[in-house]
Design an enzyme around this catalytic site. Structure first.
Site, PDB file in Angstrom:
ATOM      1  N   LYS A   1      55.593 -94.610  62.858  1.00 35.57           N
ATOM      2  CA  LYS A   1      57.052 -94.586  62.891  1.00 35.57           C
ATOM      3  C   LYS A   1      57.584 -93.901  64.154  1.00 35.57           C
ATOM      4  CE  LYS A   1      57.747 -96.042  58.474  1.00 35.57           C
ATOM      5  NZ  LYS A   1      56.434 -96.194  57.856  1.00 35.57           N
TER       6      LYS A   1
HETATM    7  C1  LIG Z   1      55.897 -97.198  56.973  1.00 32.47           C
HETATM    8  C2  LIG Z   1      54.429 -97.317  56.908  1.00 32.47           C
HETATM    9  C3  LIG Z   1      53.809 -98.548  56.652  1.00 32.47           C
HETATM   10  C4  LIG Z   1      54.591 -99.811  56.343  1.00 32.47           C
HETATM   11  O1  LIG Z   1      55.319-100.286  57.444  1.00 32.47           O
HETATM   12  P1  LIG Z   1      56.525-101.337  57.214  1.00 32.47           P
HETATM   13  O2  LIG Z   1      57.135-101.513  58.541  1.00 32.47           O
HETATM   14  O3  LIG Z   1      57.452-100.656  56.238  1.00 32.47           O
HETATM   15  O4  LIG Z   1      55.937-102.563  56.644  1.00 32.47           O
HETATM   16  C5  LIG Z   1      52.424 -98.595  56.696  1.00 32.47           C
HETATM   17  N1  LIG Z   1      51.689 -97.496  56.927  1.00 32.47           N
HETATM   18  C6  LIG Z   1      52.247 -96.287  57.170  1.00 32.47           C
HETATM   19  C7  LIG Z   1      51.373 -95.118  57.408  1.00 32.47           C
HETATM   20  C8  LIG Z   1      53.637 -96.155  57.180  1.00 32.47           C
HETATM   21  O5  LIG Z   1      54.200 -94.961  57.425  1.00 32.47           O
END
Ligand SMILES: *Cc1c(COP(=O)(O)O)cnc(C)c1O
Length: 468
Positions: free
Chosen positions: A112
């Site tokens: 993120k």
């Molecule tokens: C948010 C997240 C996901 C999923 O990503 P999306 O964009 O919501 O599909 C997968 N793995 C981790 C560690 C995350 O923080």
């Protein structure tokens, strides 16, 4: 470059207005009116660039001159200077034909950060240019919260409130979010799931009077800027892997929750990057796997799993994909989303299902297989997967043929999810930044998952707290 809504009732707007609007005012999601096409020649040139240079090239197509070149470059450089790896998102070979794209070298050890360091700086830039109020409201399944707070803390003119599902995030995730002591930051732990949090914020954003009164801004992947920042590493990984040898096409396996990350891959492919299969890896909350296999999009029963950041039933960004699946027909998207609201499911026909299956492969990984995959790779290769990445790797094993080359997106560092790692009898050493968290006091309020309760708490926070 203009942006429009998947539901067709927002007049075309520019990039900065798109970032500021977040959720489209008609309840849809904002998308570029036309996806830029990158010719093969240009791709060749791009393959020589550093991560930051590449980010500048790709993001420029979408900003379309709204931010002067030197300022955009500076914004990008600042966003990735906080990463611990000079390559920002390095690609590692784990075994023949199998790579991982490490997206966890940012401040909060999850992917993120790649988008939220950028979005935080973008909001700060917009505030400095326009003086507009930036009151951020977001929901998190665990990683977005910490990453968003880290992306905006200490920046003038920005306040933030994050909803997380109380007791349903990992200890490290909770500490990362709640140990930031700052008057502009409010953590609300809601008695409910991520889906409750996401629904509440979507409803508050859809209440235009409330949204405008408090100048609410989005940091969830409903915000197109997040998707945009994430397309960059598909290009980067593609170039790194194909540089090494003659590879015709490359698959990507993507641990998926809200469909944001995989949608960024879909966008990269539509821009002209010759991606092979896009593999949607889910855990037992497998609405997307079922949709891709049967053409029925219908939430099932919520399950708590070893990969909590993917514990999501209703995937926000799915609507963006639906728009392209329905040949960019916003009226049809609108009708289907209304149907979803009324009947609780979406069913697509045979032809569309064939298209879905041409666009994506999918595999839902059972908890047991998630842990087994962590143990197997640790024992056989010495590489420690976090439980989300492990779902990605398990899906790669199922969906990518042995002779095909595949990159799995490593979405988090294993230290964030020791609850799951310890079940595999693996003892890991925490990075220093994570160790330090255990010493700090926490700041959070536990509240009911109720729109009115949360709206009134927000009114207080956004009215009285000091924006730095
Ligand atoms: C948010 C997240 C996901 C999923 O990503 P999306 O964009 O919501 O599909 C997968 N793995 C981790 C560690 C995350 O923080």
């Amino acid at each position: 470059m203009k942006y429009i809504s998947t539901r067709g009732n927002v007049e075309a707007i520019g990039f900065i207005d798109t970032v500021m609007m977040g959720l489209a005012n008609d309840g849809g999601l904002l998308i570029p009116e036309k996806i830029p096409q990158i010719p093969a020649e240009k791709l060749k040139e791009m393959s020589q660039l550093t991560y930051q240079e590449l980010a500048y090239e790709i993001i420029s197509y979408y900003v379309a001159g709204e931010i002067p070149a030197d300022e955009l470059k500076e914004l990008i450089n600042k966003s990735y200077a906080t990463f611990r790896d000079p390559e920002v998102t390095p690609v590692k070979k784990v075994k023949d034909n199998m790579y991982v794209l490490e997206l966890f070298h940012g401040p909060t050890f999850a992917f993120k950060d790649v988008a939220l360091q950028f979005l935080g700086n973008l909001y700060s830039y917009i505030f400095k240019k326009t003086g507009e109020t930036i009151n951020i409201l977001g929901a998190t399944s665990g990683d977005t919260g910490a990453s968003a707070i880290e992306g905006v803390r200490g920046k003038d003119g920005i306040r933030i409130c994050i909803l997380h599902p109380h007791g349903r995030v990992s200890k490290v995730q909770e500490l990362q979010m709640t140990t930031v002591h700052d008057e502009s930051v409010l953590n609300l732990a809601i008695k409910g799931t991520f889906d409750d949090g996401q629904r509440i914020i979507k409803e508050l954003f859809a209440d235009l009077e409330f949204k405008n009164k408090y100048s609410l801004r989005a940091i969830n992947s409903i915000n197109f800027a997040r998707i945009l920042a994430q397309t960059v590493y598909y290009f980067y990984a593609y170039f790194q892997v194909t540089k090494a040898g003659d590879i015709k096409s490359l698959n990507f396996s993507v641990p998926t929750g809200n469909f944001g990350d995989i949608f960024a891959g879909f966008l990269a492919k539509r821009m002209g990057l010759p991606i092979g299969k896009l593999i949607v890896a889910t855990n037992e909350n497998n609405i997307l796997e079922r949709f891709i296999k049967d053409g029925v999009y219908k939430p099932g029963e919520f399950r708590s799993t070893y990969s909590p950041s993917m514990d999501i039933q209703v995937a926000s960004n799915f609507e963006r994909y639906l728009y392209y699946l329905l040949d960019e027909n916003a009226k049809e998207v609108s009708a289907l989303m209304d149907q979803f609201k009324a009947e609780g499911q979406i069913v697509v026909g045979e032809t569309q299902l064939r298209q879905v299956q041409a666009d994506f492969a999918a595999h839902g990984v059972a908890g047991e297989d998630c842990l087994k995959t962590i143990s197997k790779y640790y024992n056989e290769t010495g590489y420690l997967l976090d439980p989300h990445t492990s779902c990605g790797v398990a899906a790669y094993e199922t969906c990518s043929a042995p002779e095909e080359v595949c990159v799995t997106l490593a979405t988090a560092h294993p230290a964030k999810f020791n609850e799951s790692i310890s079940l595999c009898d693996i003892e890991q050493i925490y990075p220093e930044q994570i160790n330090q968290l255990f010493e700090k006091p926490q700041y959070l309020e536990v509240v009911e998952a109720d729109n009115d309760v949360i709206a009134s708490r927000l009114e207080k926070h956004f009215n009285t707290s000091v924006a730095q």
